[in-house]
Design a protein around this motif. Structure first.
Motif, PDB file in Angstrom:
ATOM      1  N   TYR A 257       0.727  -1.071  -0.530  1.00 43.51           N
ATOM      2  CA  TYR A 257      -0.159   0.301  -0.188  1.00 43.51           C
ATOM      3  C   TYR A 257       0.867   0.760  -0.079  1.00 43.51           C
ATOM      4  O   TYR A 257       0.524   2.319  -0.613  1.00 43.51           O
ATOM      5  CB  TYR A 257      -0.822   0.127   1.223  1.00 43.51           C
ATOM      6  N   LEU A 258       2.242   1.298   0.435  1.00 41.93           N
ATOM      7  CA  LEU A 258       2.645   2.217   0.933  1.00 41.93           C
ATOM      8  C   LEU A 258       4.009   2.262   0.535  1.00 41.93           C
ATOM      9  O   LEU A 258       4.582   3.577  -0.728  1.00 41.93           O
ATOM     10  CB  LEU A 258       3.435   2.328   1.988  1.00 41.93           C
ATOM     11  N   GLY A 259       4.159   1.259  -0.694  1.00 46.71           N
ATOM     12  CA  GLY A 259       5.654   1.799  -1.649  1.00 46.71           C
ATOM     13  C   GLY A 259       6.298   1.555  -1.042  1.00 46.71           C
ATOM     14  O   GLY A 259       7.621   1.510  -1.508  1.00 46.71           O
ATOM     15  N   CYS A 260       6.563   0.576  -0.343  1.00 45.27           N
ATOM     16  CA  CYS A 260       7.807   0.264   0.655  1.00 45.27           C
ATOM     17  C   CYS A 260       8.286  -0.552   1.165  1.00 45.27           C
ATOM     18  O   CYS A 260       7.627  -1.514   0.719  1.00 45.27           O
ATOM     19  CB  CYS A 260       8.002   0.943   2.321  1.00 45.27           C
ATOM     20  N   ASN A 261       9.294  -1.447   1.134  1.00 44.87           N
ATOM     21  CA  ASN A 261      10.023  -2.402   1.355  1.00 44.87           C
ATOM     22  C   ASN A 261       9.038  -3.061   2.937  1.00 44.87           C
ATOM     23  O   ASN A 261       9.694  -2.107   3.756  1.00 44.87           O
ATOM     24  CB  ASN A 261      11.925  -2.302   2.105  1.00 44.87           C
ATOM     25  N   PRO A 262       8.548  -4.052   3.106  1.00 40.19           N
ATOM     26  CA  PRO A 262       8.291  -4.493   4.188  1.00 40.19           C
ATOM     27  C   PRO A 262       9.353  -4.661   5.385  1.00 40.19           C
ATOM     28  O   PRO A 262       8.520  -3.642   6.364  1.00 40.19           O
ATOM     29  CB  PRO A 262       7.597  -5.942   4.339  1.00 40.19           C
TER      30      PRO A 262
ATOM     31  N   GLN B  14      -4.404   8.672   6.019  1.00 38.88           N
ATOM     32  CA  GLN B  14      -3.494   9.165   7.240  1.00 38.88           C
ATOM     33  C   GLN B  14      -1.918  10.032   7.462  1.00 38.88           C
ATOM     34  O   GLN B  14      -2.042  10.848   6.936  1.00 38.88           O
ATOM     35  CB  GLN B  14      -4.766   9.696   8.261  1.00 38.88           C
ATOM     36  N   TYR B  15      -1.550   9.089   7.269  1.00 42.53           N
ATOM     37  CA  TYR B  15       0.166   8.496   7.277  1.00 42.53           C
ATOM     38  C   TYR B  15       0.369   9.301   5.758  1.00 42.53           C
ATOM     39  O   TYR B  15       1.081  10.741   6.334  1.00 42.53           O
ATOM     40  CB  TYR B  15       0.634   7.743   7.992  1.00 42.53           C
ATOM     41  N   LEU B  16       0.133   9.224   5.499  1.00 41.30           N
ATOM     42  CA  LEU B  16       0.410   9.184   3.675  1.00 41.30           C
ATOM     43  C   LEU B  16      -0.051  10.900   3.847  1.00 41.30           C
ATOM     44  O   LEU B  16       1.268  12.038   3.350  1.00 41.30           O
ATOM     45  CB  LEU B  16      -0.043   8.878   2.801  1.00 41.30           C
ATOM     46  N   ARG B  17      -1.086  11.528   4.278  1.00 41.40           N
ATOM     47  CA  ARG B  17      -1.647  13.022   3.724  1.00 41.40           C
ATOM     48  C   ARG B  17      -0.425  13.688   4.823  1.00 41.40           C
ATOM     49  O   ARG B  17      -0.501  14.818   4.322  1.00 41.40           O
ATOM     50  CB  ARG B  17      -2.734  12.858   4.149  1.00 41.40           C
ATOM     51  N   ASN B  18      -0.016  13.189   5.588  1.00 37.99           N
ATOM     52  CA  ASN B  18       0.571  13.779   6.906  1.00 37.99           C
ATOM     53  C   ASN B  18       1.871  14.021   6.377  1.00 37.99           C
ATOM     54  O   ASN B  18       2.782  14.670   6.836  1.00 37.99           O
ATOM     55  CB  ASN B  18       0.935  13.543   8.250  1.00 37.99           C
ATOM     56  N   GLN B  19       2.497  13.244   5.637  1.00 38.23           N
ATOM     57  CA  GLN B  19       3.668  13.466   4.785  1.00 38.23           C
ATOM     58  C   GLN B  19       3.369  14.450   3.654  1.00 38.23           C
ATOM     59  O   GLN B  19       4.968  14.508   2.969  1.00 38.23           O
ATOM     60  CB  GLN B  19       4.298  12.212   3.714  1.00 38.23           C
ATOM     61  N   TYR B  20       2.895  15.067   2.950  1.00 37.58           N
ATOM     62  CA  TYR B  20       2.535  16.109   2.563  1.00 37.58           C
ATOM     63  C   TYR B  20       3.459  17.676   2.512  1.00 37.58           C
ATOM     64  O   TYR B  20       3.680  17.414   3.639  1.00 37.58           O
ATOM     65  CB  TYR B  20       1.355  16.109   1.934  1.00 37.58           C
TER      66      TYR B  20
END
Length: 114
Positions: free
Chosen positions: A16-21, A51-57
């Motif tokens: 979902y985040l596009g990151c390594n586990p 919400q975490y992703l939104r906070n990274q904007y």
């Protein structure tokens, strides 16, 4: 939990985040990403990750704003680097001595001895 709440595993959250586990696991363990550890497994709520992703904007302060040449322009950045201080001890000694009005002897430079 409501019917809309979707729980994600570590690998699903990483996808979902596009990151390594492993990166997601470390961030969850450090408390940077909202998560819960149930037994040996990490569990994530999809809404919390959104919400975490939104906070990274980017914040408005870090956005560069360009306006017409006839108007005043405003450029702000949080990526500013400050420099200062002295690079060498000898330079600092000279500057302090000059400010205090002290006479200093010139130091001999290293020379090869035969």
């Amino acid at each position: 939990m409501s019917e809309q709440t979707k729980l994600l595993t570590l690998s699903q959250a990483a996808n979902y985040l596009g990151c390594n586990p492993e990166t997601v696991r470390r961030h969850a363990q450090a408390g940077k990403i909202p998560a819960a550890k149930l037994g040996r497994k990490w569990v994530f709520i999809e809404q919390d990750l959104a919400q975490y992703l939104r906070n990274q904007y980017s914040t408005p302060e870090s956005v560069v704003q360009v306006v017409d040449n006839n108007e005043e322009s405003l450029c702000q950045s949080t990526n500013e680097t400050l420099s200062g201080g002295l690079n060498s001890l000898h330079q600092m000694e000279r500057e302090y001595s000059a400010l205090l009005g002290l006479k200093t002897e010139s130091k001999r430079k290293n020379s090869k001895q035969s």
